[in-house]
Scaffold this active site. Structure first.
Site, mmCIF file in Angstrom:
data_model
loop_
_atom_site.group_PDB
_atom_site.id
_atom_site.type_symbol
_atom_site.label_atom_id
_atom_site.label_comp_id
_atom_site.label_asym_id
_atom_site.label_seq_id
_atom_site.Cartn_x
_atom_site.Cartn_y
_atom_site.Cartn_z
ATOM 1 N N ASP A 175 0.795 -1.229 0.000
ATOM 2 C CA ASP A 175 0.000 0.000 0.000
ATOM 3 C C ASP A 175 0.827 1.280 0.000
ATOM 4 O O ASP A 175 0.281 2.383 -0.112
ATOM 5 C CB ASP A 175 -0.955 0.018 1.199
ATOM 6 C CG ASP A 175 -0.248 -0.231 2.536
ATOM 7 O OD1 ASP A 175 0.898 0.215 2.706
ATOM 8 O OD2 ASP A 175 -0.866 -0.878 3.410
ATOM 9 N N HIS A 203 6.940 -7.996 -1.005
ATOM 10 C CA HIS A 203 5.953 -8.497 -1.968
ATOM 11 C C HIS A 203 5.690 -7.514 -3.106
ATOM 12 O O HIS A 203 4.715 -7.679 -3.843
ATOM 13 C CB HIS A 203 4.638 -8.821 -1.248
ATOM 14 C CG HIS A 203 4.760 -9.944 -0.280
ATOM 15 N ND1 HIS A 203 3.872 -10.150 0.758
ATOM 16 C CD2 HIS A 203 5.691 -10.934 -0.170
ATOM 17 C CE1 HIS A 203 4.240 -11.214 1.454
ATOM 18 N NE2 HIS A 203 5.341 -11.702 0.909
ATOM 19 N N GLY A 243 1.738 -6.104 13.217
ATOM 20 C CA GLY A 243 0.543 -6.271 12.400
ATOM 21 C C GLY A 243 0.585 -7.430 11.448
ATOM 22 O O GLY A 243 0.036 -7.358 10.350
#
Length: 374
Positions: free
Chosen positions: A186, A201, A311
């Site tokens: 993001d 990724h 997270g």
């Protein structure tokens, strides 16, 4: 930035017991021989965890402060749970998309099926704008400040894998340093100002032609898609006014509401190959992380004196193997995440090397930063 008084606290943290890593083999737990194998390349969810907002923050910041003592080269690994407070759904959290039946696209499906590509880009057209508008939250900002203060970051000397980095995974990495290895695509770490972030990724803000390699900003391709499919897009946008339709990958659940076969996918403007198609510069499920990214990640794990996981349930093997490597090397690991992680499932939950903190990520990291000013 925090006041300069934080520098004194940083020095205190770094001057702690330099030998705090436990070297006793008895502190380690061997991986369970009955380690579960996933039945699909789509990683199955762990048990649904509690809502983070219902959990207290009290004592969690001080627990994190104590863990940082004596460490000068901490590596951070982040996952989707960090970005939920920015409005981006996660996969396995209390309201994670996997608990609602979400199945992300598989690499070979995208590469081999035009209909699957139309479905992917149709869903992405609808979910891209909320994804792009997301802003860094308290957690992202706190990690940026930790980098600025020198509390996180690992210097890798003469690591040739830096030479292989492309914008899709490490644009912006400077001085052979890695502070954060993120599974997220993001770009919120970059928006927060973090300079030394390795995108394990890939990046969701870029696309590339699978025929000639031509790359462009995803937003540019997004506008081309809309221009070529205006009526279709207006219908899809109406469906995604419901925030529950959004998915972690920057797409939205439109199945049953639209017809994907009607979509037109613009071809590459460079090679003009009618068979060409664009793919986001991310690693889909079923694909493999490029070797040089893992080489850098492994080098960072080997050089650090602590790994902080934020997270992430570590269910995906790419992140789990980094954490496992640290534990096997007697490197302390702290996990700030609500819900059980794969590390715990695999038998490390009672290890002296592992510290687990279950509390809201943004509020906990923000409270931890406040302790540096006290």
């Amino acid at each position: 930035m925090r006041k300069m008084t934080s520098i004194r606290v940083v020095a205190t943290l770094m001057a702690g017991n330099a030998n705090s890593s436990r070297n006793s083999a008895g502190a380690m737990r061997q991986m369970s021989n009955s380690s579960r194998r996933h039945q699909s390349r789509r990683i199955l969810p762990l048990a649904r965890p509690p809502d983070p907002s219902t959990l207290p923050v009290a004592n969690c910041a001080s627990k994190l402060y104590d863990w940082f003592k004596g460490k000068s080269s901490v590596l951070v690994i982040t996952g989707a749970g960090l970005s939920t407070e920015s409005g981006i759904p996660d996969y396995r959290g209390s309201n994670g998309s996997y608990h609602r039946g979400h199945k992300p696209i598989i690499h070979h499906e995208f590469m081999q099926s035009e209909l699957k590509r139309k479905r992917y880009w149709g869903r992405s057209m609808a979910g891209h704008s909320p994804f792009v508008r997301a802003k860094p939250n308290q957690g992202h900002k706190a990690l940026f400040e930790l980098e600025e203060l020198g509390l996180i970051g690992v210097r890798l000397n003469s690591c040739s894998s830096f030479d292989d980095l492309t914008p899709s995974c490490g644009d912006g990495l400077k001085d052979d340093t890695i502070s954060i290895v993120t599974q997220n695509v993001d770009m919120l770490h970059a928006k927060a100002g973090t300079r030394h972030c390795l995108h394990l990724h890939g990046r969701g803000d870029l696309v590339s032609c699978q025929s000639c390699g031509f790359s462009m900003e995803r937003t540019m391709y997004h506008h081309q898609l809309i221009a070529s499919n205006r009526d279709w897009y207006e219908k899809a946008r109406y469906v995604t006014m419901d925030a529950s339709k959004l998915r972690p990958d920057g797409d939205a659940d439109l199945d049953g509401q639209v017809v994907y076969d009607e979509l037109f996918l613009p071809a590459c403007p460079r090679c003009s190959n009618y068979k060409s198609f664009f793919k986001t510069s991310v690693v889909f499920f079923g694909d493999q992380v490029p070797k040089h990214r893992f080489d850098l990640s492994y080098a960072a794990v080997d050089a650090c004196d602590g790994v902080l996981c934020v997270g992430t349930s570590l269910a995906v093997h790419s992140a789990f193997r980094l954490t496992k490597r640290a534990l096997h090397q007697n490197t302390p690991v702290c996990i700030l995440n609500v819900g059980e992680t794969r590390v715990e499932r695999e038998g490390w939950q009672n290890s002296d090397l592992l510290t687990k903190i279950e509390s809201p990520i943004g509020r906990t990291l923000s409270a931890f930063m406040d302790t540096l000013d006290e």
